[in-house]
Design a protein around this motif. Structure first.
Motif, PDB file in Angstrom:
ATOM      1  N   THR A 311      44.101  -2.848  42.865  1.00 25.73           N
ATOM      2  CA  THR A 311      44.652  -1.488  42.772  1.00 25.73           C
ATOM      3  C   THR A 311      46.152  -1.446  43.004  1.00 25.73           C
ATOM      4  N   ASP A 338      45.623   2.491  49.805  1.00 28.32           N
ATOM      5  CA  ASP A 338      44.373   2.695  49.068  1.00 28.32           C
ATOM      6  C   ASP A 338      43.186   2.498  50.003  1.00 28.32           C
ATOM      7  N   SER A 340      39.158   1.685  49.593  1.00 27.39           N
ATOM      8  CA  SER A 340      38.174   1.236  48.605  1.00 27.39           C
ATOM      9  C   SER A 340      36.818   1.046  49.251  1.00 27.39           C
ATOM     10  N   SER A 347      37.996   2.136  44.073  1.00 28.75           N
ATOM     11  CA  SER A 347      39.038   2.838  44.811  1.00 28.75           C
ATOM     12  C   SER A 347      38.648   4.303  44.962  1.00 28.75           C
ATOM     13  N   SER A 350      43.748   7.290  47.534  1.00 30.74           N
ATOM     14  CA  SER A 350      45.023   6.579  47.518  1.00 30.74           C
ATOM     15  C   SER A 350      46.157   7.596  47.561  1.00 30.74           C
TER      16      SER A 350
END
Length: 529
Positions: A311, A338, A340, A347, A350
């Motif tokens: 990500t 982020d 996750s 994800s 964020s």
């Protein structure tokens, strides 16, 4: 030939034209100037009435009467000796003063060179980050163009993905809320665990074990260390990109994971009481990825990569696990963090910092509802995880008026009130209730004279962590130090390391020991013998 006035041998002999007597020229002229006549005559006298006597040899005056006896000579010698001793003492004082001035000048020059070297490194890192950002931005524009072209074909699948994502977010929000309610209610009633290592016992800690020559010798250095919940397995991340798992009970390396293509800068375990979740770990790297690893057998020797999170578009700067053990946080130097899902790798939440600030460290509150990020210029932000909004902002400020660098490390205390931050050679303790700093530890304060604190002026704090009970605070850099929470008194200093200490991890819930990693490729264990 003697002077008619002094009765001694004249150095500049002259003869009077009037009386024919011999005089010392200087004495005669002074007498005439005062009386207007020659000493042995009543006639007027003028300087033209004298005749100088030219002598080929300089006549040495006779020795004064004071030097004609042994006691007089001894007295003269004593006076000369005293004069020589006083002059020698004065010269020594001047020499010592010059030496101190030279030492101070050399110290300032060395400090200046170190600061310049660090600034050059930060400049180069900033340039690399800018070039990576430009490349990623170009790639992002290309991907956007391709996505726009494929929108018509993928309309139905996008709607399905959005529906799935909404379900994930709803489940994640519920887990976060339930975790917060459970942990925060228990924390109010929680006391120090029974059997916690006392401050007096901790003062007696010493090195009880060392493991040397870990990771590659061609790219030496251990950057991060983390002990699992039992304290038996020690996870390390190295400059060589590998992650090693060392077992204390068997004194052997169980696994060498070829984790990343660049240095492995962050590692952590999944802390869970469930037996099927004990063998899960995470690694973050400068190659912009976060990887999840699981053990495939009971002896923890066979590990595989179950998830790779991509990500981020810049090197990973922080990594930690949510208290629910369902999510993993990560941050990168381009200013993004982020959250996750561990199982799916998806994800969920964020956010991006404003003003082009980079994130250099991160940490999650023990209740799991808020999240902290540190950035450059001593900036600190506290986020609401569910809304991704900044709740509080802090500035790490030193006692002296100097410019601050990046917040290299931050860690929440188990009591939920304190937040410890590391910035340059400053460790600052923040009280989230008061929204202010309550204590500052500066580890390289110059003092008067040529003395200084044990930490050098150029030393940086690499890691700062509370123990699992929140009773003690550990700081590592040039050496390792332990402080008592609330009073912030220094309890222990250990310095067996030959190079900088990069990270530290407490071994158990009762704070009976800790392990440090170093750039000298070693693990060092501390506790009571």
């Amino acid at each position: 030939m003697l002077c008619s006035i002094s009765g001694e041998v004249p150095r500049k002999p002259v003869v009077s034209k009037v009386t024919g007597k011999v005089y010392e020229k200087d004495l005669l002229l002074k007498f005439v100037e005062t009386n207007g006549k020659e000493p042995n005559s009543d006639q007027d006298f003028d300087e033209t009435d004298i005749i100088e006597i030219k002598t080929e040899d300089v006549v040495a005056p006779p020795r004064p009467p004071t030097l004609t006896s042994i006691p007089s000579l001894l007295s003269v010698f004593q006076n000369e000796w005293d004069a020589v001793v006083l002059e020698t003492f004065s010269l020594k004082q001047q020499y010592q003063q010059v030496r101190q001035e030279l030492t101070q000048a050399l110290y300032q020059n060395d400090a200046s060179c170190r600061v310049i070297a660090r600034l050059i490194k930060e400049r180069d890192d900033a340039r690399n980050a800018l070039s990576n950002l430009e490349a990623n931005f170009a790639s992002y524009n290309q991907n956007v163009s391709e996505n726009v072209a494929d929108t018509a074909k993928e309309g139905s699948s996008m709607e399905l993905d959005e529906s799935i994502k909404d379900n994930f977010l709803e489940d994640a929000t519920k887990i976060i809320n339930d975790t917060f309610k459970t942990l925060s209610s228990d924390r109010k009633k929680r006391k120090s665990p029974q059997g916690l290592c006392s401050a007096d016992s901790l003062k007696g800690f010493s090195q009880i074990g060392v493991v040397e020559s870990l990771h590659s010798s061609t790219k030496p250095g251990i950057l991060a260390v983390s002990a699992n919940s039992s304290g038996d397995l020690i996870l390390t991340g190295g400059v060589d990109g590998f992650a090693n798992i060392y077992q204390r009970s068997s004194n052997q390396i169980l696994a060498e994971l070829k984790a990343h293509s660049k240095k492995t800068s962050h590692v952590c375990w999944l802390s869970s009481s469930s037996s099927d979740m004990n063998n899960v770990l995470f690694t973050g790297s400068a190659d912009k990825t976060v990887k999840t690893w699981i053990s495939n057998n009971q002896d923890d020797k066979d590990w595989s990569n179950s998830q790779t999170l991509k990500t981020h578009n810049s090197p990973i700067s922080g990594l930690c696990v949510h208290p629910s053990n369902s999510f993993v946080f990560s941050s990168s130097i381009n200013g993004m963090w982020d959250l996750s899902d561990i199982t799916s790798g998806r994800s969920l939440f964020s956010a991006q910092l404003k003003d082009n600030l980079s994130i250099t460290s991160c940490g999650v509150h023990p209740d799991g509802l808020i999240f902290g990020t540190g950035s450059e210029r001593g900036k600190l932000h506290i986020w609401d995880i569910k809304t991704q909004n900044v709740l509080m902002e802090f500035d790490v400020k030193p006692p002296t008026d100097i410019s601050m660098g990046s917040v290299k490390f931050l860690n929440f205390s188990e009591n939920g009130y304190y937040l410890a931050t590391a910035c340059n050679d400053i460790v600052q303790i923040l009280d989230l209730r008061k929204k202010a700093a309550i204590h500052t530890i500066q580890l390289s304060i110059p003092v008067s004279g040529s003395q200084a604190e044990p930490w050098s002026s150029s030393s940086l704090v690499n890691s700062v962590k509370f123990d699992r009970s929140g009773s003690y605070l550990s700081i590592c850099g040039e050496d390792t130090r332990i402080y008592k929470s609330k009073t912030w008194n220094e309890l222990l200093v250990v310095s067996e390391n030959s190079m900088e200490v990069s990270d530290i991890s407490w071994l158990d819930n009762l704070s009976n020991g800790f392990v440090t990693s170093g750039l000298d490729r070693s693990l060092r264990f501390y506790g009571l013998d």
